[in-house]
Enzyme design. Structure first.
Site, PDB file in Angstrom:
ATOM      1  N   ASP A 124       0.846  -1.192   0.000  1.00 19.27           N
ATOM      2  CA  ASP A 124       0.000   0.000   0.000  1.00 19.27           C
ATOM      3  C   ASP A 124       0.882   1.243   0.000  1.00 19.27           C
ATOM      4  O   ASP A 124       2.081   1.179   0.298  1.00 19.27           O
ATOM      5  CB  ASP A 124      -0.900   0.007   1.254  1.00 19.27           C
ATOM      6  CG  ASP A 124      -2.251   0.644   1.007  1.00 19.27           C
ATOM      7  OD1 ASP A 124      -2.275   1.809   0.563  1.00 19.27           O
ATOM      8  OD2 ASP A 124      -3.280  -0.008   1.255  1.00 19.27           O
ATOM      9  N   TYR A 147     -15.934   5.086 -13.042  1.00 19.07           N
ATOM     10  CA  TYR A 147     -15.555   3.928 -12.233  1.00 19.07           C
ATOM     11  C   TYR A 147     -15.984   2.637 -12.920  1.00 19.07           C
ATOM     12  O   TYR A 147     -15.205   1.671 -13.001  1.00 19.07           O
ATOM     13  CB  TYR A 147     -16.205   4.046 -10.861  1.00 19.07           C
ATOM     14  CG  TYR A 147     -15.859   2.952  -9.891  1.00 19.07           C
ATOM     15  CD1 TYR A 147     -14.586   2.847  -9.356  1.00 19.07           C
ATOM     16  CD2 TYR A 147     -16.828   2.036  -9.472  1.00 19.07           C
ATOM     17  CE1 TYR A 147     -14.274   1.842  -8.440  1.00 19.07           C
ATOM     18  CE2 TYR A 147     -16.530   1.048  -8.556  1.00 19.07           C
ATOM     19  CZ  TYR A 147     -15.249   0.957  -8.049  1.00 19.07           C
ATOM     20  OH  TYR A 147     -14.944  -0.039  -7.143  1.00 19.07           O
ATOM     21  N   LYS A 168     -13.565  -0.506 -14.073  1.00 17.93           N
ATOM     22  CA  LYS A 168     -13.769  -1.854 -13.555  1.00 17.93           C
ATOM     23  C   LYS A 168     -14.127  -2.833 -14.678  1.00 17.93           C
ATOM     24  O   LYS A 168     -13.784  -4.022 -14.600  1.00 17.93           O
ATOM     25  CB  LYS A 168     -14.834  -1.855 -12.471  1.00 17.93           C
ATOM     26  CG  LYS A 168     -14.379  -1.168 -11.185  1.00 17.93           C
ATOM     27  CD  LYS A 168     -13.166  -1.859 -10.574  1.00 17.93           C
ATOM     28  CE  LYS A 168     -12.772  -1.283  -9.242  1.00 17.93           C
ATOM     29  NZ  LYS A 168     -11.662  -2.024  -8.583  1.00 17.93           N
ATOM     30  N   ASP A 201       3.313   1.862  -4.752  1.00 20.92           N
ATOM     31  CA  ASP A 201       2.440   2.725  -5.547  1.00 20.92           C
ATOM     32  C   ASP A 201       2.117   1.932  -6.806  1.00 20.92           C
ATOM     33  O   ASP A 201       2.975   1.755  -7.675  1.00 20.92           O
ATOM     34  CB  ASP A 201       3.157   4.034  -5.893  1.00 20.92           C
ATOM     35  CG  ASP A 201       2.315   4.961  -6.768  1.00 20.92           C
ATOM     36  OD1 ASP A 201       1.282   4.522  -7.323  1.00 20.92           O
ATOM     37  OD2 ASP A 201       2.712   6.140  -6.928  1.00 20.92           O
ATOM     38  N   VAL A 202       0.891   1.442  -6.911  1.00 19.73           N
ATOM     39  CA  VAL A 202       0.546   0.510  -7.993  1.00 19.73           C
ATOM     40  C   VAL A 202       0.636   1.147  -9.373  1.00 19.73           C
ATOM     41  O   VAL A 202       0.681   0.437 -10.376  1.00 19.73           O
ATOM     42  CB  VAL A 202      -0.860  -0.097  -7.796  1.00 19.73           C
ATOM     43  CG1 VAL A 202      -0.912  -0.927  -6.524  1.00 19.73           C
ATOM     44  CG2 VAL A 202      -1.946   0.972  -7.824  1.00 19.73           C
ATOM     45  N   ASN A 205      -6.117  -5.450  -5.625  1.00 17.34           N
ATOM     46  CA  ASN A 205      -7.293  -4.874  -4.983  1.00 17.34           C
ATOM     47  C   ASN A 205      -7.292  -3.348  -4.970  1.00 17.34           C
ATOM     48  O   ASN A 205      -8.361  -2.737  -4.921  1.00 17.34           O
ATOM     49  CB  ASN A 205      -7.379  -5.390  -3.541  1.00 17.34           C
ATOM     50  CG  ASN A 205      -8.337  -4.596  -2.704  1.00 17.34           C
ATOM     51  OD1 ASN A 205      -9.548  -4.693  -2.838  1.00 17.34           O
ATOM     52  ND2 ASN A 205      -7.791  -3.759  -1.809  1.00 17.34           N
ATOM     53  N   THR A 259     -17.668  -0.224   3.330  1.00 13.88           N
ATOM     54  CA  THR A 259     -16.337   0.222   3.717  1.00 13.88           C
ATOM     55  C   THR A 259     -16.302   1.748   3.610  1.00 13.88           C
ATOM     56  O   THR A 259     -17.306   2.381   3.258  1.00 13.88           O
ATOM     57  CB  THR A 259     -15.279  -0.381   2.786  1.00 13.88           C
ATOM     58  OG1 THR A 259     -15.570   0.044   1.441  1.00 13.88           O
ATOM     59  CG2 THR A 259     -15.290  -1.898   2.859  1.00 13.88           C
TER      60      THR A 259
END
Length: 267
Positions: free
Chosen positions: A39, A161, A165, A65-66, A92, A198
């Site tokens: 993360d 979004y 996805k 850092d993805v 994720n 969440t």
């Protein structure tokens, strides 16, 4: 009957510091895997890893850092060296920026594309390089990408979004085809989580209300429930259990698949 035992497996979970990622990391650890929490949130990520260690698991934090190729290379090298291999990558990490199309901010869309699509693509890249024959791990394995029910439905306020996805779904299927054709021995699947309360999920409900799509955040969440045959919102453990299944030998002949974990909302 094949079990969901992951003893001896080594896993990396992106966005693992909190929310769905933390729940997935915990479930993998409970199934016996050693887990790297990857993360950008260093303090929170280290706390999550320590909590797992306090429960008896093998866990560590790795800065990632993805969106950055070099960060992925460093993180995977660190995990392989510290855990003694790599068998599972859970892509994720993601962001959601709610907006009406008429008011779309290109910067917000580019951020979602960078984190959700580029981040997942780089995760697949470095998983393949590590796990394929001749790689530093080299024993094959599994990749589980986290898409969303947003990829399968039309819900107002989440066009950008939803697009990102949907891209994860396509990345998953092409990656599975390439792995199979090239003999990498890496299964690639994704799940489509339903709305889960969440921090991100709750904020989406608030944002939808602020955009005038629903009278309140509570009514936005209720609208999701009304569209869900399962009759409730998702829970973190619903999503985490699906990841454990796809990571396990119980799913050993499953690749290129998308598993809805949405209570039927996207059917």
């Amino acid at each position: 009957m094949t079990s969901y035992d992951l003893t001896g497996r080594k896993a990396l979970v992106t966005g693992g510091a909190r929310g769905l990622g933390a729940g997935m990391a915990e479930a993998l650890a409970q199934a016996g895997a050693a887990v790297a929490i990857a993360d950008v949130l260093e303090d929170v990520g280290k706390e999550t890893a320590q909590t797992l260690r306090d429960s008896g698991a093998v866990a560590e934090f790795v800065q990632l850092d993805v969106t950055q190729d070099a960060s992925w290379a460093d993180a995977v090298t660190n995990v392989v060296n510290s855990l003694g291999g790599l068998d599972l990558v859970v892509n994720n990490a993601g962001v959601e920026i709610t907006s009406l199309l008429a008011d779309l901010d290109p910067a917000g869309l580019r951020k979602m594309l960078d984190v959700n699509v580029v981040g997942t693509a780089l995760g697949i890249k470095h998983a393949f390089r590590a796990m394929r024959p001749g790689g530093p791990a080299g024993q094959g394995g599994a990749v589980v990408n986290i898409s969303s029910v947003a990829a399968t439905i039309a819900f107002p306020g989440i066009a950008g979004y939803s697009a990102t996805k949907s891209g994860i779904d396509r990345l998953t299927r092409v990656a599975a085809a390439e792995s199979g054709r090239l003999g990498y021995g890496v299964r690639v699947n994704c799940i489509y989580p339903g709305l889960t309360p969440t921090t991100m999920g709750n904020q989406l409900a608030v944002d939808c209300a602020e955009l005038g799509l629903f009278p309140s955040a509570e009514e936005a969440a209720a609208a999701v429930v009304s569209l869900t045959p399962g009759g409730r919102l998702g829970q973190v453990d619903d999503m985490a259990d699906a990841v454990v299944f796809l990571a396990s030998d119980a799913a050993k002949f499953i690749t290129g698949a998308g598993l809805p974990v949405d209570g039927g909302m996207g059917m």
